[in-house]
Write a protein that holds these residues in place. Structure first.
Motif, mmCIF file in Angstrom:
data_model
loop_
_atom_site.group_PDB
_atom_site.id
_atom_site.type_symbol
_atom_site.label_atom_id
_atom_site.label_comp_id
_atom_site.label_asym_id
_atom_site.label_seq_id
_atom_site.Cartn_x
_atom_site.Cartn_y
_atom_site.Cartn_z
ATOM 1 N N THR A 49 0.838 -1.190 0.000
ATOM 2 C CA THR A 49 0.000 0.000 0.000
ATOM 3 C C THR A 49 0.876 1.243 0.000
ATOM 4 O O THR A 49 1.945 1.250 0.617
ATOM 5 C CB THR A 49 -0.915 0.010 1.245
ATOM 6 O OG1 THR A 49 -1.719 -1.169 1.234
ATOM 7 C CG2 THR A 49 -1.812 1.234 1.261
ATOM 8 N N GLY A 133 -0.807 0.793 -5.728
ATOM 9 C CA GLY A 133 -0.378 1.935 -4.934
ATOM 10 C C GLY A 133 -0.120 3.182 -5.755
ATOM 11 O O GLY A 133 0.256 4.226 -5.214
ATOM 12 N N SER A 137 -6.079 -0.085 -6.690
ATOM 13 C CA SER A 137 -6.338 -0.419 -5.295
ATOM 14 C C SER A 137 -7.412 -1.485 -5.201
ATOM 15 O O SER A 137 -8.266 -1.605 -6.082
ATOM 16 C CB SER A 137 -6.792 0.835 -4.530
ATOM 17 O OG SER A 137 -7.255 0.502 -3.229
ATOM 18 N N ASP A 143 -8.376 3.922 0.125
ATOM 19 C CA ASP A 143 -7.669 4.770 -0.830
ATOM 20 C C ASP A 143 -8.537 5.760 -1.596
ATOM 21 O O ASP A 143 -8.013 6.571 -2.361
ATOM 22 C CB ASP A 143 -6.920 3.885 -1.835
ATOM 23 C CG ASP A 143 -5.914 2.967 -1.154
ATOM 24 O OD1 ASP A 143 -5.328 3.387 -0.146
ATOM 25 O OD2 ASP A 143 -5.727 1.832 -1.634
ATOM 26 N N PHE A 240 -10.238 0.572 -9.149
ATOM 27 C CA PHE A 240 -10.484 -0.223 -7.954
ATOM 28 C C PHE A 240 -11.023 -1.598 -8.328
ATOM 29 O O PHE A 240 -11.892 -1.719 -9.197
ATOM 30 C CB PHE A 240 -11.485 0.492 -7.039
ATOM 31 C CG PHE A 240 -10.952 1.773 -6.463
ATOM 32 C CD1 PHE A 240 -10.370 1.789 -5.212
ATOM 33 C CD2 PHE A 240 -11.025 2.956 -7.188
ATOM 34 C CE1 PHE A 240 -9.863 2.963 -4.678
ATOM 35 C CE2 PHE A 240 -10.521 4.143 -6.662
ATOM 36 C CZ PHE A 240 -9.937 4.145 -5.405
#
Length: 324
Positions: A49, A133, A137, A143, A240
């Motif tokens: 992350t 990152g 994500s 995030d 995502f």
């Protein structure tokens, strides 16, 4: 399990990350003399992350790998014995519990704390790892804030994807929800919420072919419409993935109670499992929250549960059995 090099352990913690390290900190302070084996992925998902802004105590934020390095140092400072290695076999039929490490060493543990976490399911694209990152994500709650006022895409059609899309919609200018099939798997309530959120656009029948960027950050996602056989590229700065997680619990399946997805079941809001002396914390038992702060909290709980168990055993007329 074959006899190999054998070591007796009071409290064994399997897995690192926020849950495992916090359990080690609390267990060490309770003088349980914990031994923690990190697993193959030292520090867990947070080591992959980037910036972390939502963990209390870091007003200027921190980087995931740096946070886990601090957890590691603090656990070591408290007196926990931190070792690199992975558990490859267990026998929980009686105490002390048998755990094989790296297929070379065998531990006899009076108690075991499982903190093996869960791994996000990915699409399998090379770009997912390239831009992890950096715009890619698997956690919108973690995030999403970094993409405030920007356009993002999220892939998935279930309740988790819908929930994360709604979270992103509060922060982002536009949210593209990419669904592989012709309809949602999400509940009707969640679908209704999605349909009534103006800045969410749902695109059905699409397959993500690639995530593109400039090497430093994401700037688009390439799609294939499987119904029309046409290609489409969306300009987004965040991508995502919300297609589920794999709890890292395969090793314990023949011993511990789990749900259908493989998450270890714990009892009565504690970290106790169906086997006395075996405890579980973090994402290996949490299918709902999957946050660093909740994992750390459950790691604390596991250490306290473990300490109380050992105290009860000391005052019990039934001693911890030896392995014959």
């Amino acid at each position: 399990m074959d006899e190999k090099q054998i070591e007796k352990v009071n409290c064994l913690i399997i897995g690192s990350g926020p849950a495992g390290y916090t359990a080690a900190i609390y267990a060490a302070r309770a003088d349980l003399k914990p031994i923690l084996y990190t697993g193959l992925f030292i520090g867990g998902q947070l080591t992959k992350t980037g910036e972390v802004e939502n963990y209390p105590g870091y007003p200027d934020s921190t980087m995931g790998p740096e946070m886990m390095a601090n957890f590691h140092r603090q656990a070591a400072k408290m007196g926990a014995d931190l070792r690199i290695g992975y558990a490859n076999a267990v026998d929980f039929s009686k105490r002390p519990f048998r755990v094989s490490i790296d297929d070379k060493k065998e531990l006899l543990a009076d108690t075991v704390i499982i903190a093996t976490g869960a791994t996000p399911k990915w699409l399998g694209l090379e770009a997912e790892q390239t831009y992890a990152g950096k715009g890619v994500s698997a956690c919108a709650t973690c995030d999403g804030f970094f993409f405030k006022g920007q356009d993002v895409a999220i892939v998935g059609g279930g309740d988790t994807a819908a929930e994360e899309a709604l979270h992103l919609a509060k922060l982002c200018k536009k949210v593209y929800m990419l669904v592989r099939k012709t309809g949602f798997r999400a509940s009707k309530t969640m679908v209704h919420k999605i349909e009534n959120t103006e800045n969410i656009e749902v695109i059905f029948n699409v397959e993500v072919k690639n995530i593109v960027g400039d090497g430093r950050k994401v700037n688009g996602v390439c799609l294939r419409n499987n119904q029309t056989n046409t290609d489409l590229t969306l300009s987004v700065s965040g991508f995502f993935v919300a297609i589920g997680h794999h709890p890292n619990t395969e090793l314990f399946k023949s011993w511990l109670d789990m749900d259908k997805a493989g998450y270890i079941q714990t009892k009565n809001c504690s970290t106790a499992t169906n086997i006395p002396g075996i405890f579980c914390c973090g994402d290996a038992q949490d299918a709902n929250y999957r946050q660093a702060i909740t994992a750390a909290g459950s790691g604390c709980m596991a250490a306290i549960d473990c300490e109380r168990f050992l105290l009860a055993m000391e005052h019990s007329p039934i001693a911890i059995a030896d392995v014959s």
